[in-house]
Scaffold this motif. Structure first.
Motif, mmCIF file in Angstrom:
data_model
loop_
_atom_site.group_PDB
_atom_site.id
_atom_site.type_symbol
_atom_site.label_atom_id
_atom_site.label_comp_id
_atom_site.label_asym_id
_atom_site.label_seq_id
_atom_site.Cartn_x
_atom_site.Cartn_y
_atom_site.Cartn_z
ATOM 1 N N GLY A 1 0.795 -1.220 0.000
ATOM 2 C CA GLY A 1 0.000 0.000 0.000
ATOM 3 C C GLY A 1 0.826 1.268 0.000
ATOM 4 N N GLY A 2 2.103 1.121 0.226
ATOM 5 C CA GLY A 2 2.985 2.279 0.276
ATOM 6 C C GLY A 2 3.454 2.723 -1.098
ATOM 7 N N SER A 3 4.361 3.704 -1.094
ATOM 8 C CA SER A 3 4.853 4.294 -2.332
ATOM 9 C C SER A 3 6.374 4.391 -2.319
ATOM 10 C CB SER A 3 4.279 5.706 -2.509
ATOM 11 O OG SER A 3 2.880 5.685 -2.617
ATOM 12 N N LEU A 4 6.945 4.372 -3.509
ATOM 13 C CA LEU A 4 8.364 4.638 -3.709
ATOM 14 C C LEU A 4 8.516 5.382 -5.020
ATOM 15 C CD1 LEU A 4 10.235 1.295 -2.843
ATOM 16 C CD2 LEU A 4 10.413 3.455 -1.601
ATOM 17 N N ARG A 5 9.578 6.169 -5.107
ATOM 18 C CA ARG A 5 9.905 6.846 -6.357
ATOM 19 C C ARG A 5 11.320 6.468 -6.767
ATOM 20 N NH1 ARG A 5 11.314 13.126 -7.629
ATOM 21 N NH2 ARG A 5 10.268 13.330 -9.655
ATOM 22 N N LEU A 6 11.421 5.814 -7.909
ATOM 23 C CA LEU A 6 12.722 5.453 -8.449
ATOM 24 C C LEU A 6 13.210 6.546 -9.384
ATOM 25 C CD1 LEU A 6 12.147 1.690 -9.343
ATOM 26 C CD2 LEU A 6 12.783 2.711 -7.152
ATOM 27 N N SER A 7 14.516 6.728 -9.390
ATOM 28 C CA SER A 7 15.146 7.680 -10.303
ATOM 29 C C SER A 7 16.223 6.967 -11.097
ATOM 30 C CB SER A 7 15.783 8.845 -9.535
ATOM 31 O OG SER A 7 14.827 9.562 -8.792
ATOM 32 N N CYS A 8 16.470 7.448 -12.289
ATOM 33 C CA CYS A 8 17.536 6.909 -13.126
ATOM 34 C C CYS A 8 18.242 8.087 -13.788
ATOM 35 C CB CYS A 8 16.983 5.963 -14.171
ATOM 36 S SG CYS A 8 18.191 5.437 -15.400
ATOM 37 N N ALA A 9 19.483 8.294 -13.398
ATOM 38 C CA ALA A 9 20.289 9.373 -13.962
ATOM 39 C C ALA A 9 21.107 8.837 -15.130
ATOM 40 C CB ALA A 9 21.201 9.955 -12.895
#
Length: 123
Positions: A15-23
């Protein structure tokens, strides 16, 4: 030489959230579609989402539609994956990838890959 570096993975409750980044570096970022893939233990790598060079058109796997959002910031050479309403079945290593063209043509057209970031969703 193209380099893709993912970050933002971790452990989260269902139910939670995460934000992935890719540089990205070593390429003219805005000229290429970018994508996210994932691989769970014992399973094949699968497509998650893709976005074309200008960020306007986006594509999603059915399993993540309405929960995940792909976006990109061409000024920062970065692509993101916002993951909401996470489920235990989303647990996997998530990979960022660079397509061979401006548009997203197929899952097989991705040429460069990051090292991956682990996402673990507990029930």
């Amino acid at each position: 030489q193209v380099q893709l570096v993912e970050s933002g993975g971790g452990l989260v409750q269902a139910g939670g959230s995460l934000r992935l980044s890719c540089a990205a570096s070593g390429l003219t970022f805005s000229m290429y579609a970018m994508g996210w893939f994932r691989q769970a233990p014992g399973k094949e790598r699968e497509f998650v989402a893709a976005v074309i060079g200008n960020g306007v058109r986006k594509y999603y796997a059915d399993s993540v539609k309405c929960r995940f959002t792909i976006s990109r910031d061409n000024a920062k050479n970065t692509v993101y994956l916002q993951m909401n309403s996470l489920k235990p079945e989303d647990t996997a290593v998530y990979y960022c990838a660079r397509s061979g063209s401006y548009f997203y043509d197929s899952d097989t057209d991705f040429r460069s890959w990051g090292q991956g970031t682990q996402v673990t969703v507990s029930s």
